[in-house]
Design a protein around this motif. Structure first.
Motif, short mmCIF file in Angstrom:
data_model
loop_
_atom_site.label_atom_id
_atom_site.label_comp_id
_atom_site.label_asym_id
_atom_site.label_seq_id
_atom_site.Cartn_x
_atom_site.Cartn_y
_atom_site.Cartn_z
N SER A 41 0.85 -1.19 0.00
CA SER A 41 0.00 0.00 0.00
C SER A 41 0.89 1.24 0.00
O SER A 41 1.99 1.22 0.57
N PRO A 42 0.43 2.34 -0.61
CA PRO A 42 1.25 3.56 -0.66
C PRO A 42 1.39 4.26 0.68
O PRO A 42 2.30 5.07 0.87
N ASN A 43 0.49 3.93 1.61
CA ASN A 43 0.52 4.58 2.92
C ASN A 43 -0.08 3.62 3.95
O ASN A 43 -1.14 3.02 3.71
N VAL A 44 0.60 3.44 5.08
CA VAL A 44 0.09 2.56 6.14
C VAL A 44 0.05 3.35 7.44
O VAL A 44 1.05 3.94 7.85
N ASP A 45 -1.12 3.38 8.08
CA ASP A 45 -1.30 4.11 9.33
C ASP A 45 -0.95 3.25 10.54
O ASP A 45 -1.15 2.03 10.53
N PHE A 46 -0.45 3.91 11.58
CA PHE A 46 -0.11 3.25 12.84
C PHE A 46 -0.73 4.01 14.00
O PHE A 46 -0.90 5.23 13.95
N HIS A 47 -1.08 3.27 15.05
CA HIS A 47 -1.61 3.85 16.28
C HIS A 47 -2.79 4.78 15.99
O HIS A 47 -2.82 5.94 16.39
N GLY A 48 -3.78 4.21 15.29
CA GLY A 48 -5.01 4.94 15.03
C GLY A 48 -4.82 6.17 14.15
O GLY A 48 -5.59 7.14 14.27
N GLY A 49 -3.84 6.13 13.29
CA GLY A 49 -3.61 7.26 12.38
C GLY A 49 -2.71 8.33 12.94
O GLY A 49 -2.45 9.35 12.27
N LEU A 50 -2.21 8.14 14.16
CA LEU A 50 -1.31 9.12 14.76
C LEU A 50 -0.01 9.22 13.97
O LEU A 50 0.57 10.30 13.85
N PHE A 51 0.45 8.07 13.46
CA PHE A 51 1.64 8.03 12.61
C PHE A 51 1.30 7.31 11.31
O PHE A 51 0.34 6.53 11.25
N SER A 52 2.10 7.56 10.30
CA SER A 52 1.91 6.82 9.05
C SER A 52 3.27 6.63 8.39
O SER A 52 4.20 7.40 8.60
N VAL A 53 3.36 5.56 7.58
CA VAL A 53 4.59 5.26 6.84
C VAL A 53 4.26 5.16 5.36
O VAL A 53 3.28 4.52 4.97
N ARG A 54 5.07 5.82 4.56
CA ARG A 54 4.92 5.76 3.10
C ARG A 54 6.13 4.99 2.55
O ARG A 54 7.23 5.57 2.45
N PRO A 55 5.96 3.72 2.22
CA PRO A 55 7.09 2.93 1.70
C PRO A 55 7.71 3.57 0.47
O PRO A 55 7.03 4.22 -0.32
N HIS A 56 9.02 3.38 0.32
CA HIS A 56 9.71 3.92 -0.86
C HIS A 56 9.14 3.33 -2.15
O HIS A 56 9.01 4.03 -3.16
N VAL A 57 8.86 2.00 -2.10
CA VAL A 57 8.43 1.31 -3.31
C VAL A 57 7.36 0.26 -3.00
O VAL A 57 7.22 -0.18 -1.86
N HIS A 58 6.63 -0.12 -4.05
CA HIS A 58 5.74 -1.28 -3.97
C HIS A 58 6.61 -2.52 -4.15
O HIS A 58 7.62 -2.49 -4.87
N ILE A 59 6.23 -3.63 -3.52
CA ILE A 59 7.07 -4.83 -3.61
C ILE A 59 7.27 -5.30 -5.05
O ILE A 59 8.28 -5.92 -5.37
N SER A 60 6.31 -4.98 -5.93
CA SER A 60 6.43 -5.40 -7.33
C SER A 60 7.61 -4.74 -8.03
O SER A 60 8.09 -5.22 -9.06
N GLU A 61 8.10 -3.63 -7.44
CA GLU A 61 9.24 -2.92 -8.02
C GLU A 61 10.58 -3.51 -7.56
O GLU A 61 11.64 -3.08 -8.03
N VAL A 62 10.53 -4.44 -6.62
CA VAL A 62 11.75 -5.07 -6.11
C VAL A 62 11.88 -6.45 -6.74
O VAL A 62 11.28 -7.42 -6.28
N ALA A 63 12.65 -6.52 -7.80
CA ALA A 63 12.82 -7.81 -8.49
C ALA A 63 13.68 -8.76 -7.68
O ALA A 63 13.41 -9.96 -7.61
N LYS A 64 14.72 -8.23 -7.05
CA LYS A 64 15.65 -9.06 -6.26
C LYS A 64 16.26 -8.20 -5.17
O LYS A 64 16.64 -7.06 -5.40
N THR A 65 16.32 -8.75 -3.97
CA THR A 65 16.94 -8.07 -2.85
C THR A 65 17.79 -9.07 -2.08
O THR A 65 17.57 -10.29 -2.19
N ASP A 66 18.75 -8.60 -1.33
CA ASP A 66 19.65 -9.50 -0.59
C ASP A 66 19.08 -9.93 0.75
O ASP A 66 19.29 -11.06 1.20
N LEU A 67 18.37 -9.01 1.39
CA LEU A 67 17.82 -9.29 2.72
C LEU A 67 16.46 -8.63 2.86
O LEU A 67 16.29 -7.46 2.49
N ILE A 68 15.49 -9.38 3.38
CA ILE A 68 14.16 -8.85 3.70
C ILE A 68 13.99 -8.87 5.21
O ILE A 68 14.27 -9.88 5.86
N ILE A 69 13.52 -7.77 5.77
CA ILE A 69 13.24 -7.70 7.20
C ILE A 69 11.73 -7.54 7.40
O ILE A 69 11.13 -6.60 6.87
N ILE A 70 11.14 -8.47 8.13
CA ILE A 70 9.71 -8.44 8.42
C ILE A 70 9.52 -7.87 9.82
O ILE A 70 10.03 -8.44 10.79
#
Length: 329
Positions: free
Chosen positions: A49-78
């Motif tokens: 998603s282009p924007n993910v809300d946290f703590h009832g919308g008090l904070f939000s995160v806008r990822p740099h990219v959609h996962i479809s744009e990452v063809a290959k990466t060395d490490l994924i952190i969940i």
């Protein structure tokens, strides 16, 4: 250039594990750049998603990219998830499938705390060892019985998969990964800058043992009650199995299946938990507490206590009861 991808799953999840991982890894990366190293990393946040809300919308995160744009990466952190694990898995199916494809291509995966639930749903952890927050270990075992859950371990490292224990212990995992992906010198630098203990191996001392009761074996539940109510006494497991009219081998098998511990291990954990509470809330000496929880042999008590918590009774008493003087014997 190599890549590290920190995921931002959909849903109400743990913001600190995303921000903390990003800040430490960026600092390590900048140190390498300043030193003139050329094999540094592109560190990105990625999600569905282009924007993910946290703590009832008090904070939000806008990822740099959609996962479809990452063809290959060395490490994924969940990152760590909120506690509605099944819902988190359902709303992040696209993310789970992408993680599996990346792992099959040779990407390494690290899960933080309850992020292990998302990782486990991909099947990557089947037959492997894993850690997660001790408070949710029983739920995890029930949902993923084919995974070797190491509840006491702070970090597991197996076949390109890293997992860690709970809450802010993710900082220890990130320092561990800095050493893996950069070097020891950089890991020490980051541990000092962010004041994170390096080389911490377990979360044992933080576990509050409540017993595993999410099972259907009523006889074993009664045996648990007996052990918990009579921990001051020396209880023979043969006597206990006879009390419930079950052969010793069958009793052991049923107890392990229901609780994840042998009867002896369970009795030890009950006693150690009682000792921990006494050390935290009273001025009793180690000898007094040892006697109260049913041990007559000081060496045996110390060995069991260290095995369960990772530290000695005296260390635990000193660390968790600041009202005490240092005059303990």
């Amino acid at each position: 250039m190599k890549h590290i991808t920190i995921l931002v799953p959909d849903g109400e999840n743990n913001l600190s594990s995303i921000v903390g991982a990003y800040k430490i890894l960026v600092r390590a990366n900048n140190l390498w750049k300043q030193a003139g190293r050329h094999n540094f990393y592109n560190i990105q946040l990625a999600g569905i998603s282009p924007n993910v809300d946290f703590h009832g919308g008090l904070f939000s995160v806008r990822p740099h990219v959609h996962i479809s744009e990452v063809a290959k990466t060395d490490l994924i952190i969940i990152p760590s998830l909120a506690h509605e694990y099944q819902k988190a898995i359902e709303v992040n199916r696209e993310l789970v499938e992408w993680i599996k494809r990346q792992y099959d291509q040779g990407t390494e995966i690290a899960s933080i705390c309850t992020g292990a639930f998302l990782l486990a749903s991909s099947g990557i952890l089947d037959g492997k060892s894993c850690s997660t927050h001790w408070a949710f270990a029983d739920v995890f075992r029930k949902m993923f019985p084919d995974i070797d859950l190491q509840r006491d371990k702070l970090i597991t490292d197996e076949n390109g998969v890293y997992t860690n224990g709970g809450a802010y212990s993710f900082l220890n995992l990130i320092i561990y990964l800095v050493e893996k992906y950069f070097d020891r010198e950089t890991a020490i630098f980051c541990s000092k800058v962010f004041q994170i203990e390096i080389d911490r191996a377990n979360q044992s001392q933080f576990i509050i043992f409540k017993g595993q009761r999410e099972h259907e074996d009523e006889l074993i539940r009664q045996a648990q009650d007996y052990l918990e109510n009579n921990f001051q006494q020396k209880v023979s497991i043969e006597t206990l199995s006879s009390k419930f009219a079950v052969g010793r081998r069958n009793f052991d098998r049923r107890f392990i299946k229901a609780t994840g511990n042998t009867p002896i291990e369970y009795a030890q954990r009950v006693r150690v938990e009682a000792a921990k509470r006494a050390f935290e809330t009273s001025r009793k000496t180690v000898s007094e507490v040892m006697s109260e929880v049913g041990y007559a042999d000081a060496k045996a008590f110390r060995e069991v206590f260290r095995k369960v918590t990772g530290i000695s009774p005296l260390e635990y008493r000193t660390r968790y009861n600041k009202s005490l003087t240092n005059s303990d014997s």
